[in-house]
Design an enzyme around this catalytic site. Structure first.
Site, PDB file in Angstrom:
ATOM      1  N   ASP A 193       1.297  -0.695   0.075  1.00 16.93           N
ATOM      2  CA  ASP A 193       0.194  -0.043   0.370  1.00 16.93           C
ATOM      3  C   ASP A 193       0.830   1.116   0.248  1.00 16.93           C
ATOM      4  OD1 ASP A 193      -1.468   2.312   0.914  1.00 16.93           O
ATOM      5  OD2 ASP A 193      -1.976   1.355   2.760  1.00 16.93           O
ATOM      6  N   HIS A 366      -4.521   4.050   6.380  1.00 18.29           N
ATOM      7  CA  HIS A 366      -3.537   4.413   6.182  1.00 18.29           C
ATOM      8  C   HIS A 366      -1.609   4.529   6.660  1.00 18.29           C
ATOM      9  CE1 HIS A 366      -5.901   3.065   2.320  1.00 18.29           C
ATOM     10  NE2 HIS A 366      -6.295   4.007   2.394  1.00 18.29           N
TER      11      HIS A 366
HETATM   12 ZN    ZN Z   1      -8.026   1.005  -0.554  1.00 16.31          ZN
HETATM   13 ZN    ZN Z   2      -9.092   0.079   2.786  1.00 16.53          ZN
END
Ligand code: ZN
Ligand code: ZN
Length: 553
Positions: A193, A366
């Protein structure tokens, strides 16, 4: 390299949204996620944007499994369309909540028979030449799972979306021990990510949001309307907890808010004490200072409950001065304008707004830069392909990989449609397969090169001009004055001289066709289109959509 493992991203690279990865080994396939993206304002009338599934067409029988990392739309939203286009795979794996949310979504799409299967974290299953194992990670939705895909070449880890939250609301931090073991076993590749690769430090813990919400609520005298992502079950739970402490009732407003809370509470992941929840239509029965509303619409979505309230168009809730609207979310890139519009309308009504700029009432799901480095250091992959981010963030993620000691030639900055091929002797990008998009227009799938969208753009920019002409079938001569209809074309409607000149242009074009013996209606209409479009462009510098209609009698 036929013996190589191919990692083909069909979405999520160079953009925020529609994450999808195809892993292929010995002609067998595992698909990781099938997400969607919401359209930009230029995509007029388009409802959803999907990855291009072309590569998988005709290959349903080669798909060993579809694995879903978590229940967010940018990871599972395209699944109904994918299943309808390519057919059912043998199995679809995910965590418990993911499976629950996706089952409800597929039911709505009349795809009730999908082989959704909960795969508990840590359990290893085989799927053709692959093994599949899920690893628990923390994110802004429960049951987030990274995916370990094993082949006899080695293991690849797809992180999905994650942060290293040391104090998550459900008390289950990321399985750091498993990540470290992946590193010590020798990880072949990592697809990680990149969302917050531009943010310094470490993301705040989700559990830091609850006390901030409580403080914000304590300062409110009237009604409180909180908006957040409906899938952020832990956030919704923290809003409920703060409301209960302040002796307020809670109403869940918006279809997805009610639906997700139901799914989560059936799985014992969310709960409200007896008597806390009230129906939206009961809100008016309680004094303002006894009510908290939790609503969809944190992204300013056009038909969301909050947007309707802001437009004074909600069935159950009429905003008024004394109300406080709390945005416990930040706009996803691209949604800033819609969110600002919503906020300003709320101020116009006289209510107050609190956002994450005023108080720490939101935490990203995140990880920031230090967390991305921690993932790299724990798993110590040989190869790295950053995913889930625009090109800037993919570059930043690549730089982070270099900073922790991964050699430059082992870091692959990819794009949609470009497969990374990993063989026993090395890794390299293969031949591009096309990583385009599909639009969903209503319920139909559409090609983005479709003329429809171009026409919509043309009409929205410069309007539409329809020319109706009637000619004689035997000789092509004009039998009635042409009719001109202009809509949305500046000054064409009001200027009689211009309209006269345009009518002359139409007649000239038709006479020319008749004179040279052209009888093909398509040709006549084509010439008429060019004549009218050319005239309008010369006179008005505009390019409206010109629709010629020639009728033979
Ligand atoms: Zn995502
Ligand atoms: Zn997500």
């Amino acid at each position: 390299m036929s013996d190589s493992l191919r990692l083909l991203p069909l979405g999520g690279l160079g953009e925020i949204g529609k994450n999808m990865m195809v892993a292929e080994y010995r002609d067998r396939i595992v698909v990781i996620d099938a997400g969607l993206m919401f359209p930009t304002p230029e995509m007029l009338g388009i409802d959803l944007v999907l990855p291009d599934f072309e590569y998988l067409r005709g290959r349903a029988k080669d798909i060993e499994a579809i694995v879903l990392t978590h229940g967010h739309e940018d990871h599972v939203g395209a699944l109904p369309y994918l299943l309808r286009e390519i057919g059912m795979p043998k199995v679809i794996y995910g965590g418990l909540l993911t499976v629950g949310m996706v089952r409800s979504k597929l039911d709505e799409h009349k795809l009730g028979g999908a082989p959704l299967t909960e795969l508990p974290a840590g359990e290893v299953v085989s799927a053709g030449p692959f093994t599949i194992e899920l690893v628990h990670l923390s994110h802004s939705i429960p049951d987030m799972r990274g995916v370990v895909l094993g082949t006899d070449l080695g293991k690849v880890f797809f992180t999905g979306d994650y942060k290293f939250d040391q104090t998550p609301v459900d008390g289950r931090p990321a399985d750091v021990a498993r990540l470290a073991r992946l590193g010590s076993e020798g990880l072949l590749a990592l697809c990680g990510d990149s969302t917050n690769a531009d943010r310094l430090g470490v993301a705040p813990s989700e559990s830091s949001v609850g006390p901030a919400l409580y403080d914000a609520f304590s300062a409110c005298e009237g009604r409180i309307i909180v908006t957040s992502f409906a899938s952020n079950i832990h956030r919704v739970q923290q809003v409920i907890d703060a409301a209960v402490r302040l002796d307020r009732k809670v109403a869940l407003v918006g279809r997805s808010m009610r639906k997700n809370f139901n799914i989560a509470s059936n799985l014992s992941m969310a709960n409200a004490p007896e008597g806390t929840l009230i129906q939206p239509r009961e809100i008016e029965d309680f004094p303002d200072e006894r009510v908290v509303v939790i609503s969809t619409g944190s992204q300013g979505e056009p038909f969301s409950a909050l947007r309707r309230m802001a437009n004074n168009d909600h069935r159950d809730i009429e905003l008024h001065s004394g109300d406080t609207v709390v945005f416990s979310a930040t706009p996803v890139p691209g949604n800033e304008r819609a969110v600002n519009e919503t906020i300003d309308r709320i101020y116009e009504i006289g209510a107050t707004v609190i956002t994450a700029k005023d108080r720490p009432i939101h935490a990203s799901g995140h990880g920031s830069r230090e967390e991305i480095k921690m993932m790299l250091n724990l798993t110590r992959p040989k190869y790295v392909m950053p995913v889930h981010g625009d090109f800037q963030r993919i570059r930043l993620h690549a730089e982070l990989a270099r900073s922790v000691g991964i050699p430059d030639e082992n870091i692959f900055r990819g794009r949609n449609g470009l497969p990374l091929e990993i063989g026993p002797d090395g890794a390299a990008f293969g031949e591009e397969v096309g990583g385009g998009v599909i639009f969903v227009d209503g319920v139909e799938l559409a090609d983005p090169n479709d003329a429809t969208l171009r026409d919509r753009r043309t009409i929205s920019d410069d309007g539409i001009v329809i020319v109706v002409a009637t000619i004689a079938a035997e000789n092509g001569e004009i039998v009635a004055d042409p009719e001109l209809i202009a809509r949305g074309t500046i000054s064409l409607g009001e200027d009689p001289d211009l309209l006269d000149d345009l009518a002359d242009t139409v007649e000239e074009s038709l006479e020319k066709a008749a004179g040279s013996g052209v009888r093909d209606l398509d040709l006549i209409q084509g010439d008429l289109h060019d004549a009218v479009a050319g005239f309008i462009h010369r006179k008005l510098r505009a390019r409206p959509l010109v629709v010629p209609v020639v009728v033979e009698v």
